[in-house]
Motif scaffolding. Structure first.
Motif: not given
Length: 172
Positions: A158, A161, A171, A169, A163
């Motif tokens: 990952i 990300y 990823i 949101k 938020e």
């Protein structure tokens, strides 16, 4: 001395044979199935004997009785293999000939899906697969593989990300 001569004109008539239609197309027919019946009308004019008929491809079936006036021939097509089927009906007699061109295409029949039933003889090294037979199927293919449950990804990364509020949101 001249003698009177009587001349009688004799009309000559030429025999003829005609076939209508001159071609029949049976379209696509399942291999081994019999097509719908098609007909050919044969007309004879000034014939001294009934004409005979023949067909040069056994996938086409021709039946009927012809007289000096003609008749009706019935024709069906039963393809033995996939692909184009071609034939010719030859109608001949009294030095005359008529032909009818025949075409069609043999296709694999549409099959339903086989219904699997519970496997039997299950062991660590094998099993017996079972299914209900499908009418018209000539063979079956069974793909077998090993399914592993619950493995974790070893190369998952990952990089980012986000938020945000509500549905914002993400990823990466």
């Amino acid at each position: 001395q001249l003698f009177p001569v009587s001349i009688t004109e004799v009309a000559t008539t030429t025999p003829s044979i005609t076939a209508t239609p001159t071609s029949l197309d049976f379209g696509s027919v399942d291999i081994g199935a019999v097509s719908a019946v098609k007909t050919v009308t044969v007309t004879g004019t000034n014939l001294t004997a009934a004409p005979a008929y023949s067909v040069n491809n056994s996938e086409f079936s021709v039946t009927g009785t012809l007289t000096t006036a003609g008749g009706i021939l019935t024709v069906t097509y039963t393809p033995a293999a996939a692909g184009a089927g071609n034939g010719i009906i030859t109608i001949s007699g009294n030095g005359q000939t008529a032909t009818v061109v025949l075409t069609g295409s043999g296709v694999l029949p549409s099959l339903s899906k086989p219904v699997a039933t519970d496997a039997t003889g299950i062991s660590q090294t094998g099993f017996t697969a079972n299914w209900n037979a499908v009418s018209g199927a000539q063979s079956y293919k069974l793909d077998v593989y090993t399914k592993t449950d619950g493995g974790n990804a070893s190369d998952l990364f990952i990089s980012e990300y986000i938020e945000g509020s509500s549905y914002n949101k993400a990823i990466e």
